[in-house]
Design an enzyme around this catalytic site. Structure first.
Site, PDB file in Angstrom:
ATOM      1  N   GLU A  47       5.615   7.757  -0.827  1.00 11.62           N
ATOM      2  CA  GLU A  47       6.033   8.036   0.458  1.00 11.62           C
ATOM      3  C   GLU A  47       6.954   9.168   0.799  1.00 11.62           C
ATOM      4  O   GLU A  47       8.024   9.013   0.610  1.00 11.62           O
ATOM      5  CB  GLU A  47       6.194   7.031   1.582  1.00 11.62           C
ATOM      6  CG  GLU A  47       5.205   5.832   1.747  1.00 11.62           C
ATOM      7  CD  GLU A  47       5.757   4.660   2.632  1.00 11.62           C
ATOM      8  OE1 GLU A  47       6.676   4.984   3.411  1.00 11.62           O
ATOM      9  OE2 GLU A  47       5.246   3.782   2.795  1.00 11.62           O
ATOM     10  N   GLU A  99       7.517  -2.334  -0.319  1.00  5.89           N
ATOM     11  CA  GLU A  99       9.256  -1.903  -0.070  1.00  5.89           C
ATOM     12  C   GLU A  99      10.050  -3.250  -0.034  1.00  5.89           C
ATOM     13  O   GLU A  99      10.848  -3.231   0.760  1.00  5.89           O
ATOM     14  CB  GLU A  99       9.280  -1.285   1.151  1.00  5.89           C
ATOM     15  CG  GLU A  99       8.923  -0.030   1.328  1.00  5.89           C
ATOM     16  CD  GLU A  99       8.856   0.985   2.454  1.00  5.89           C
ATOM     17  OE1 GLU A  99       9.119   0.110   3.809  1.00  5.89           O
ATOM     18  OE2 GLU A  99       9.188   2.193   2.456  1.00  5.89           O
TER      19      GLU A  99
END
EC number: 3.2.1.23
Length: 828
Positions: A252, A183
């Site tokens: 995710e 991320e």
């Protein structure tokens, strides 16, 4: 109508070095899909973190994931757990990463290894070891030689471990994808040009390790080639990879959300989660991973934050204890089965999209052999009646209908036919009354009166710089001499502290002054309380408490912890205020507390300290105290929990093993909860919250592997704030009731999770209404007594399956346009 013609000659493949193994698996990708041994695949995956469950739980969790329709298990690798001290490694017990991957392989599943080594994951310090922060001239996640060297060393070690055990697919192992960084796209702008240079370095470093399978970078737009960028979030149907040669992948899909101390319980409906998955595959998705599929437990001090709870249940399809979270697990399983039946059209077929109006679209995937279709209604309020290929379909708001053959609806995300399991604590047997012994935390007297510590420094220091995160606790101690002529002296003096401690306790001359508990994320605050000082030498002691180090955000490693000052004495004389700044005084620092340092929770040290434990006058609401009791393990195989309601804040051990921090005295706010959750419309972490005004966490998981089935077990508590240990109870988690709402022409399966179905509390076929626990018959009902029908099929059995039909339950009165449904509630 929009058409997309797929040309096989335009494939962009990254062919992988197979290491020359006869059993190697070649993994590649193109703009359409991940390809495994020449076959394009849609891949359904779920995150299970090996340290958040015990190793004896792994086979069962992985088996249930496979039964739920998953192909792949995804996990992070936790740097601070595996390298707690520089070049000192730990891969034992629950940290046995190789064993975990081999368990996945033994179940016949693939693995995705998210090495990071930054993981976020609501894990302490985002997975970075604090010793890394304390190296000279260190900066994380940027062009910094020290950081890059340590990151490469750890990443290389993990890769080499996997290679040595032949665990990459290119060697015949289960690992089909690996991840570097995590991320970073969310924060890269904060690092400027060095951020771009760093992510390029990450890609080159990872690629040089020659693992034989593709690397991914999640949430990283324009990931350097040959890295594959992926999406994270509650929804990724609108996501498009920046690189047109990359497949559409979702690392995710957040199945719920984590909990913070003082926060409410988040909940994401099965309908919305299934909708997000179906929409993703309707819009060209190829790899989808549930984060989490099993959340588990933050044992010990691994919870990050600050203020992440010990439970990491995450409202996942498998709950914290490993039970099926129904209806979420079963509703998704049905969807997975259908998606797998459509794999060829989804990965090889031509794609056409038809706009049916009012936010409704139909998508057709067609090959010469087969066509498969989706009808998606993203309108959050209006149901849709649409005509598609000559047939009418009723598509509820915020739902997707799946037509594997483009001719008949086989599944709709809003129509849940799976049972709902009501999990409860078992109270069939009266829990044994625990006999407690106790002792004070003797650090208190020695520290707050004499100010003796481990380190002396001029001025205030950051907590993690001193403790290396070896403890939640750090004493800050100093002395100040006051005489009658001191300008600050008055009968009205206070101690003022500027602090970033998550909890602060203050003492003056051995007397407790007061505390500050951070609420509402205001971790930078001013504490001020009146103090009684004397002429001569005064001893001031401040106990700084951390509750998980920050795990997310740009430059999070540099965020202050502890007491950063200034620390002042303030004298009030009428309208005049006089301040004495103590910040640059000589300060003594003591890391941790004596009870921790002497390991009072350890079974090995119990005998050595036996005489110091008292059975007399068990105190309640006493700060900084230790409690210990013996107990027998609950019988059976059901998961064990300990109810810590009535305690304040602290840490708990079972037979010397920490099951985490506890804080049941920290209640959530009284507002923001809802009795029922409307699945329609975009989900967020504050939507559908429940348990307002109650402890964020009351029940704590005690793994069976921590217990001795025969003989005594020991529970040890360290109570920081003050509580009543006499209220502590051990129980088991069981399925108490099961409810189902099944549409006609479906099957309903009922199971009490290895317990027999004992009675049918309610059953009605027609148009019943209500929620589980308050069902009511409607205006039309089947001719047969539904209770007797269900009882005949189910009572006394561990599970049962019934067709939901008029033939089974009898012809009905006219129910109008309402679809006929069976509502049933059984007791376990």
């Amino acid at each position: 109508m929009k058409m997309k013609q797929f040309n096989l000659l335009s494939l962009f493949l990254i062919l992988i070095n197979s290491f020359g193994s006869a059993n190697s698996t070649i993994v590649s990708h193109d703009e359409r899909a991940i390809t495994i041994d020449g076959q394009r695949r849609i891949l359904l995956s779920g995150s299970i973190h090996y340290p958040r469950s015990t190793s004896d739980m792994w086979p069962d969790l992985i088996s249930k994931a496979k039964d739920g329709g998953l192909d792949t298990i995804e996990t992070y690798v936790f740097w601070n757990a595996h390298e707690p001290s520089r070049r000192q490694y730990d891969f034992s017990g629950n940290l046995d990463l190789v064993r975990f991957i081999k368990t996945i392989q033994g179940a016949g599943l693939y693995s995705v290894l998210r090495i990071g080594p930054y993981v976020c994951a609501e894990w302490n310090y985002g997975g970075f070891p604090v010793w890394l922060h304390n190296m000279p001239d260190m900066k994380f996640r940027t062009i910094n030689p020290g950081f890059m060297n340590e990151m490469q060393n750890f990443t290389t070690k993990i890769v080499n471990m996997m290679k040595e055990e032949s665990l990459f697919a290119s060697q015949g192992g289960p690992i089909i994808l690996a991840q570097i960084e995590n991320e970073y796209g969310n924060v890269i702008s904060s690092y400027g040009a060095e951020g771009k240079a760093y992510i390029d370095w990450c890609a080159n470093m990872a690629n040089s390790l020659d693992i034989g399978v593709p690397w991914i970078m999640c949430q990283q737009p324009h990931a350097p080639q040959p890295m594959i960028e992926t999406c994270n979030g509650f929804y990724c149907d609108q996501y498009k990879p920046s690189n047109p040669s990359s497949p559409k992948m979702w690392t995710e899909n957040w199945t719920g959300w984590f909990k913070n101390w003082g926060g409410k319980h988040p909940y994401r409906t099965a309908e919305d989660l299934a909708f997000s998955v179906a929409r993703f595959f309707q819009t060209g998705g190829t790899f989808q991973n549930y984060y989490m599929y099993h959340g588990g437990t933050n044992f010990g001090r691994v919870a990050g934050g600050p203020y992440i709870t010990t439970s990491y249940d995450y409202d996942a399809p498998l709950d914290e204890y490993g039970n099926l979270n129904q209806p979420k697990w079963g509703h998704l399983k049905q969807l997975h089965t259908l998606l797998k039946s459509m794999e060829k059209p989804l990965t090889y077929g031509n794609i056409s999209t038809i706009d049916l109006g009012n936010s409704v679209t139909a998508t057709v995937y067609s090959t010469n052999e087969k066509s498969s279709c989706f009808i998606g209604n993203v309108n959050a309020t209006a149901d849709a009646l649409v005509n598609f290929k000559g047939k009418d379909y009723n598509v509820p708001a915020w739902s997707v209908s799946v037509l594997p053959d483009c001719d008949k609806e086989a599944y709709n995300t809003a129509r849940v036919n799976t049972q709902t399991s009501i999990i409860t604590e078992d109270s069939c047997d009266e829990p044994e009354k625990l006999k407690w012994t106790w002792r004070p935390e003797f650090t208190t007297q020695k520290t707050i009166l004499k100010g003796s510590g481990d380190l002396i420094a001029k001025g205030l220091v950051d907590q993690k710089d001193v403790t290396n995160d070896a403890s939640d606790y750090l004493w800050y101690m100093t002395r100040v001499h006051l005489d009658k002529k001191d300008p600050i002296w008055s009968r009205n003096m206070s101690l003022r502290v500027h602090s970033n401690a998550h909890v602060l306790h203050a003492y003056a001359n051995g007397k407790y002054v007061g505390n500050e508990i951070v609420r509402d994320n205001k971790f930078d605050y001013r504490f001020e309380k009146k103090v009684n000082l004397v002429h001569g030498t005064n001893h001031l002691a401040l106990l700084s408490v951390s509750v998980g180090l920050q795990n997310y955000g740009p430059f999070f490693e540099s965020g202050p912890t502890g007491i950063n000052g200034p620390v002042k004495l303030v004298g009030y004389k009428g309208d005049e205020t006089i301040e004495k700044d103590l910040s640059k005084h000589q300060w003594d620092y003591k890391i941790g507390l004596n009870g921790f340092n002497h390991k009072l929770f350890s079974m090995k040290s119990a005998g050595h300290h036996h005489r110091k434990w008292s059975t007399e006058k068990l105190p309640a609401d006493r700060m900084l105290s230790w409690y210990k009791a013996n107990f027998k393990a609950p019988l059976g195989k059901d998961p064990v929990i300990v109810d810590l309601n009535g305690l304040g804040k602290g840490e708990v051990w079972i037979n010397g093993q920490s099951i985490g921090r506890y804080w049941p005295s920290f209640n959530s706010s009284d507002e923001g909860c809802t009795e029922e959750c409307d699945y329609r419309g975009e989900y967020g972490s504050d939507k559908c919250a429940f348990m307002c005004g109650k402890p964020t966490q009351r029940w704590y998981h005690v793994p069976r592997s921590f217990l001795n089935d025969k003989g005594h077990n020991t529970i040890t508590l360290f109570e920081e704030m003050g509580g009543d240990p006499s209220m502590v109870k051990f129980k088991t988690v069981v399925t108490g009731r099961v409810c189902a709402k099944a549409h006609e022409h479906n099957k309903v399966e009922l199971s009490c999770n290895n317990r027999p179905i004992s009675a049918v509390k309610f059953a009605s076929f027609g148009n019943p209404s209500g929620q589980c626990g308050s069902f009511a018959a409607g205006s039309c009902e089947g001719a047969k007594d539904a209770v007797k029908v269900v009882a005949k099929e189910c009572v006394g059995k561990l599970n049962c399956t019934m067709n939901v039909s008029s033939h089974k339950f009898g012809s009905n009165l006219d129910c109008g346009d309402s679809p006929k449904r069976l509502f049933v509630e059984v007791e376990c």
